[in-house]
Design an enzyme around this catalytic site. Structure first.
Site, PDB file in Angstrom:
ATOM      1  N   SER A 193      31.138  -0.793  -1.578  1.00 35.91           N
ATOM      2  CA  SER A 193      30.271  -1.469  -0.614  1.00 35.91           C
ATOM      3  C   SER A 193      31.002  -2.478   0.263  1.00 35.91           C
ATOM      4  O   SER A 193      30.464  -2.893   1.287  1.00 35.91           O
ATOM      5  CB  SER A 193      29.128  -2.183  -1.351  1.00 35.91           C
ATOM      6  OG  SER A 193      28.293  -1.260  -1.989  1.00 35.91           O
ATOM      7  N   ASP A 209      25.412   2.335   3.100  1.00 38.74           N
ATOM      8  CA  ASP A 209      26.861   2.200   3.031  1.00 38.74           C
ATOM      9  C   ASP A 209      27.500   3.399   2.342  1.00 38.74           C
ATOM     10  O   ASP A 209      28.585   3.831   2.681  1.00 38.74           O
ATOM     11  CB  ASP A 209      27.262   0.896   2.336  1.00 38.74           C
ATOM     12  CG  ASP A 209      26.472   0.631   1.057  1.00 38.74           C
ATOM     13  OD1 ASP A 209      25.595   1.426   0.691  1.00 38.74           O
ATOM     14  OD2 ASP A 209      26.736  -0.418   0.429  1.00 38.74           O
ATOM     15  N   HIS A 210      26.782   3.946   1.362  1.00 34.57           N
ATOM     16  CA  HIS A 210      27.297   5.074   0.589  1.00 34.57           C
ATOM     17  C   HIS A 210      26.139   5.687  -0.182  1.00 34.57           C
ATOM     18  O   HIS A 210      25.020   5.167  -0.182  1.00 34.57           O
ATOM     19  CB  HIS A 210      28.387   4.620  -0.391  1.00 34.57           C
ATOM     20  CG  HIS A 210      27.933   3.500  -1.283  1.00 34.57           C
ATOM     21  ND1 HIS A 210      27.059   3.695  -2.338  1.00 34.57           N
ATOM     22  CD2 HIS A 210      28.187   2.166  -1.257  1.00 34.57           C
ATOM     23  CE1 HIS A 210      26.815   2.544  -2.931  1.00 34.57           C
ATOM     24  NE2 HIS A 210      27.473   1.593  -2.287  1.00 34.57           N
TER      25      HIS A 210
END
Length: 526
Positions: A113, A380-381
């Site tokens: 992150s 973010d992911h």
């Protein structure tokens, strides 16, 4: 042959099970055709692109909110209101433009992150574990910080005279928010109490300190993280008897006290609970620091509604304060505990956090206008989270698949993780989930590989956008492209030439006719 027979038997049992009813109208082909025609009509209106200048820019970041999480949250949202769920629309689903973001870090195929936050806030890819520094900086090596700092869109907006804010359900000095203001080679340096002596001696600053020093006067800051702001062993105001919540700072500084002293003549207020937050009139507040927990805020399902505000409530207050600025604002909003729920293998918490963030998106839309506010929702992911198992329409998103395993003849939940703490063997075999409460808030979904903490996923994540120049977020893009688009739309940061005439006034070629007239009158009066 035995395995094949069991599989066929399982399928026959599945087919014979009572399936949930779906709306009668869905049997009519005309229902689907009419729906498609309505969608087509709306799509055709998008040819008239919104090329206004974005007075306001809002980034909603769902930490760990991969596409499977978005889909599952959509179903949960519908089921919470008594629907099957699959046909429901999240607020972000209504945004006209959707793209994909490639999330890798410079040194990691599957990112963290911190490196991702540097990408979508500072506009450059970076190494995992580092915030606000380029890939030339090495994780945990303090002496690689200097000269490798990169600034964020929050600073670009502040430098342009806009008000800026950060709202998060994690600590305000956690990975996502810290990339907006800090330059740190280690995301875990929350306070100087978390830093090695060598780093302190070399002049590196902890992230909490940088929050108040790097970009003076961030207008709104709300989240958790109190303990990193106070001297070591200082009892927490809310949990004075619990030493784990005591202050952590070695330098003896009271950062909250310093902020309060600096803001006493600037209509600045510090609050640490929901009651005090709602005692404020946003019209009379120019600066707000809200630290509601020693560390992260509680999960939405566990939130004490008397003491801790929801993400939606924080967003509501933030926008009402920030929008008073005639030059507009930039707001970063993080639904940070989606990520924590997944890491814990607690899908119910993760998905309820995602639904709460969607409520906050709805509230922000009501408080702003699509004509002058660019709103972007992304992640973010992802995580190694999935759901499947041929579940029937309307099946509880936290429920069982309708078939047994043809290998061990045991049931399984629709939601599964690729790895994590939900891996459980009982007497040398896979746990029989029908014997446990798999819809409990803290149930840890079954995982294929045993790990104390579930990991991130490496696939692309979605970018939803609406407002001025939102169409520039299209296709498959590198993650660091996002803040450049937002800055371009707002005429801040690096790309400004398209926004100004020789006189320095915003160009009207990118503004709607009505807004152009209003701005012209205003400039004549100035």
């Amino acid at each position: 042959m035995k395995v094949a027979a069991l599989f066929i038997l399982g399928c026959l049992v599945w087919e014979g099970m009572a399936k949930p009813e779906f709306p009668e109208q869905e049997k009519d082909p005309g229902f689907w055709k009419e729906w498609a025609q309505r969608t087509l009509k709306n799509a055709l209106t998008l040819q008239d692109l919104n090329k206004n200048v974005a007075k306001n820019i809002i980034l909603f970041l769902g930490d760990g909110m991969g596409v499977p999480t978005v889909t599952a949250a959509r179903i949960l949202k519908g089921q919470l209101s008594g629907q099957n769920g699959e046909e429901t629309q999240l607020e972000m689903d209504k945004f006209p433009y959707v793209a994909l973001s490639k999330t890798y870090n410079t040194n990691a195929q599957v990112p963290d992150s911190a490196g991702t936050a540097t990408a979508y806030l500072c506009g450059v890819k970076a190494n995992e574990g580092t915030v606000g520094v380029s890939a030339a900086a090495v994780k945990s090596q303090c002496n690689t910080t200097r000269g490798n700092e990169v600034t964020s869109i929050l600073k670009w907006a502040k430098d342009a005279g806009k008000s800026v804010g950060i709202v998060t359900t994690t600590r305000v000095n956690h990975a996502t928010p810290s990339a907006a203001y800090a330059h740190c080679v280690d995301r875990d340096w929350y306070s100087d109490g978390d830093m090695p002596a060598e780093a302190l001696q070399s002049g590196c600053k902890d992230i909490a300190r940088q929050l108040f020093e790097n970009i003076p006067d961030i207008d709104v800051i709300m989240g958790g993280g109190r303990r990193n702001m106070y001297p070591r062993n200082t009892p927490d105001v809310e949990y004075p008897g619990d030493k784990k919540h005591n202050g952590t700072r070695k330098d003896g500084r009271n950062l909250v006290g310093e902020w309060t002293d600096r803001m006493k003549d600037k209509r600045g207020y510090y609050v640490w609970n929901r009651k005090d937050l709602f005692s404020l009139n946003p019209s009379n507040v120019d600066y707000l620091l809200g630290l509601f927990e020693p560390a992260d805020l509680p999960y939405e399902l566990e939130r004490n509604k008397e003491t801790d505000p929801s993400l939606t409530e924080m967003v509501d207050v933030a926008i009402k304060i920030l929008r008073k600025n005639e030059r507009g604002f930039y707001l970063l909003v993080e639904g940070g505990r989606i990520d924590h729920g997944h890491h814990d293998g607690k899908a119910k918490h993760a998905l309820h956090e995602a639904v709460e963030m969607d409520r906050a998106i709805t509230r922000a839309g009501l408080l702003t206008s699509i004509y002058d506010t660019l709103t972007v929702v992304t992640a973010d992911h992802s995580h190694v989270f999935s759901f499947g198992g041929y579940t029937h329409r309307g099946n509880s998103i936290f429920g069982l698949a309708p078939i047994m395993s043809d290998i061990d003849q045991k049931p399984f939940t629709s939601i599964l993780y690729g790895n994590g703490p939900g891996f459980k063997f009982v007497n040398g075999a896979r746990e029989n989930v029908s014997t446990v409460d798999y819809e409990h808030n803290n149930y840890q979904a079954q995982a294929a590989v045993p790990l104390s903490m579930e990991t991130h996923g490496g696939e692309d994540v979605a970018i939803f956008s609406k407002g001025p120049l939102a169409h520039l977020l299209h296709g498959v893009q590198e993650q660091h492209y996002i803040p450049h688009v937002m800055a371009y739309a707002a005429c801040i940061g690096q790309n400004k030439n398209h926004c100004h005439t020789n006189s320095g006034s915003p160009s009207l070629s990118h503004i709607s006719p009505t807004l152009a007239v209003l701005l012209s009158v205003k400039w004549l009066l100035c």
